[in-house]
Design an enzyme around this catalytic site. Structure first.
Site, PDB file in Angstrom:
ATOM      1  N   GLU A 177       0.825  -1.223   0.000  1.00 29.77           N
ATOM      2  CA  GLU A 177       0.000   0.000   0.000  1.00 29.77           C
ATOM      3  C   GLU A 177       0.854   1.267   0.000  1.00 29.77           C
ATOM      4  OE1 GLU A 177      -2.637   0.451   3.373  1.00 29.77           O
ATOM      5  OE2 GLU A 177      -3.580   2.235   2.543  1.00 29.77           O
ATOM      6  N   LYS A 222      -2.519  -2.046  -3.108  1.00 31.67           N
ATOM      7  CA  LYS A 222      -3.563  -1.176  -2.530  1.00 31.67           C
ATOM      8  C   LYS A 222      -3.157   0.277  -2.739  1.00 31.67           C
ATOM      9  CE  LYS A 222      -6.022  -0.110   1.767  1.00 31.67           C
ATOM     10  NZ  LYS A 222      -6.652  -0.654   2.973  1.00 31.67           N
TER      11      LYS A 222
HETATM   12  C1  5MM Z   1      -8.182   1.506   8.656  1.00 29.47           C
HETATM   13  O1  5MM Z   1      -7.052   2.368   8.663  1.00 29.47           O
HETATM   14  C2  5MM Z   1      -5.804   1.754   8.352  1.00 29.47           C
HETATM   15  C3  5MM Z   1      -4.826   1.921   9.468  1.00 29.47           C
HETATM   16  O2  5MM Z   1      -4.563   3.267   9.646  1.00 29.47           O
HETATM   17  P1  5MM Z   1      -3.552   3.778  10.795  1.00 29.47           P
HETATM   18  O3  5MM Z   1      -2.298   3.036  10.632  1.00 29.47           O
HETATM   19  O4  5MM Z   1      -3.431   5.240  10.467  1.00 29.47           O
HETATM   20  O5  5MM Z   1      -4.221   3.534  12.089  1.00 29.47           O
HETATM   21  C4  5MM Z   1      -5.285   2.344   7.022  1.00 29.47           C
HETATM   22  O6  5MM Z   1      -4.026   1.871   6.663  1.00 29.47           O
HETATM   23  C5  5MM Z   1      -6.242   1.981   5.967  1.00 29.47           C
HETATM   24  O7  5MM Z   1      -6.190   0.583   5.751  1.00 29.47           O
HETATM   25  C6  5MM Z   1      -5.962   2.665   4.640  1.00 29.47           C
HETATM   26  O8  5MM Z   1      -5.537   3.984   4.802  1.00 29.47           O
HETATM   27  C7  5MM Z   1      -7.240   2.685   3.847  1.00 29.47           C
HETATM   28  O9  5MM Z   1      -8.254   3.246   4.645  1.00 29.47           O
HETATM   29  P2  5MM Z   1      -9.183   4.365   4.025  1.00 29.47           P
HETATM   30  O10 5MM Z   1      -9.979   4.901   5.192  1.00 29.47           O
HETATM   31  O11 5MM Z   1      -8.266   5.374   3.402  1.00 29.47           O
HETATM   32  O12 5MM Z   1     -10.024   3.628   2.995  1.00 29.47           O
END
Ligand code: 5MM
Length: 341
Positions: A177, A222
């Site tokens: 990602e 991703k």
């Molecule tokens: C769910 O959030 C994931 C973990 O975030 P942190 O490490 O900031 O706590 C994050 O990696 C998430 O999987 C991705 O950003 C995709 O989430 P979104 O909300 O952007 O679809």
């Protein structure tokens, strides 16, 4: 289920299904709970996530995999069933966030590098034993007129490749990602600037994956969509879809089985509309689906608001979003279906 990396990866991008990103780290889940005035206790986090994983229709029909935070992978449901088993009983694959978060990159103001490689091999062995069959690592790339620097792109791409190789060594499919943030600071970049940076980042990431001998057939990408910054949003749904597909076709080899987007701060409906438009009007060499966190959970969180009597309402909200995104993954979503619910 087969334990071959290729088969796990294919299952993660089953047509009409996508991935639920429920791997909010302690700080992020607290922020989400603060928004609905719920204390971020271990029990509340468990109850919230159990509500999601027990949404039968959503999980069985539209969710192929769930990304978990370390705490959740070890947690038990209220009746004592491990949450991993609740997830598996729906047919979905359990995964684990293994990165240690984005930390300031010394010497490069405003940029970060994701940490967490030390001890990763040992953690992967343990996670495999706990039932995880895929993992996730997020590299965060800042964007503005002058950022990112080549050094930040290179550092994050290198870490992603080392992580991916370690995962595959341990029978775990890596979700790679690299996120170019739409909602970072200043957030006023154009869609064409995002296209330029996304191409450069993905080229670097795939060069590093190649050098690290990562099997592309056994990974999932991703990425962010190609989209303008949160303070400069003018691009239409078709423009986002066309430029995102153009960028991915120029950079992602066809041997990658699937691409599962992050939502990155888009509204629920925007994230669905963009994904559907990509699938509806383009010939694609890979499965294109969702791996949303906020865009799958926001409505459910609000409907639940931490109250036991709202669990059914929370599950209805989650089931609806999962169904809409399942349709989008097939290019079949439209406004009528959205409204009908
Ligand atoms: C769910 O959030 C994931 C973990 O975030 P942190 O490490 O900031 O706590 C994050 O990696 C998430 O999987 C991705 O950003 C995709 O989430 P979104 O909300 O952007 O679809």
């Amino acid at each position: 289920m087969s334990e071959r990396l290729e088969d796990i990866a294919a299952a993660m991008v089953t047509p009409g299904k996508g991935i639920l990103a429920a791997d909010e780290s302690s700080g992020t889940i607290k922020k989400r709970f603060d928004g609905i005035n719920v204390a971020s206790t271990e029990e509340n986090r468990r109850d919230y996530r159990e509500m999601l994983f027990r949404t039968r229709e959503a999980m069985s029909d539209h969710i192929s995999g769930v990304i978990l935070f370390d705490e959740t992978l070890r947690q038990k449901a209220a009746d004592g069933t491990p949450l991993v088993d609740v997830i598996r009983s729906t047919g979905a694959v359990a995964g684990i966030k293994v990165d240690g978060g984005a930390k300031p990159l010394p010497g490069f103001a405003g940029e970060t590098v994701t940490e967490g490689l030390d001890g990763l091999r040992e953690r992967l062995v343990e996670y495999h034993g706990l039932g995880a069959r895929f993992a996730k690592w997020r590299g965060v790339i800042a964007i503005s007129g002058s950022l990112p620097t080549c050094s930040a792109i290179q550092a994050n791409a290198h870490a992603l490749a080392r992580y991916a190789a370690l995962c595959q060594e341990n029978g775990i499919v890596p979700i790679v990602e690299p996120e170019i943030t739409m909602d970072g600071v200043p957030g006023d970049h154009s869609i064409d600037r995002c296209l330029e940076v996304s191409e450069q980042v993905l080229r670097t990431v795939f060069a590093e994956l190649y050098d690290a001998r990562v099997s592309l057939e056994g990974m999932i990408l991703k990425p962010n969509m190609v989209i303008d910054g949160k303070n400069a949003r003018t691009a239409s749904v078709d423009e986002v879809a066309d430029k995102t597909v153009r960028c991915l076709k120029a950079t992602v080899p066809a041997s990658v089985p699937g691409i599962a987007f992050l939502s990155g701060g888009q509204s629920d409906e925007e994230a669905t509309a963009h994904l559907s438009a990509m699938n509806a009007s383009h010939d694609l060499p890979w499965q294109l689906t969702f791996s949303y966190g906020r865009a799958l959970q926001a409505a459910c969180l609000k409907a639940w608001s931490g109250k036991t009597e709202n669990v059914a309402a929370g599950q209805r909200a989650f089931a609806h979003r999962a169904r809409m995104n399942g349709l989008a993954a097939m290019g079949n979503w439209n406004q009528t279906q959205e409204q009908a619910a």
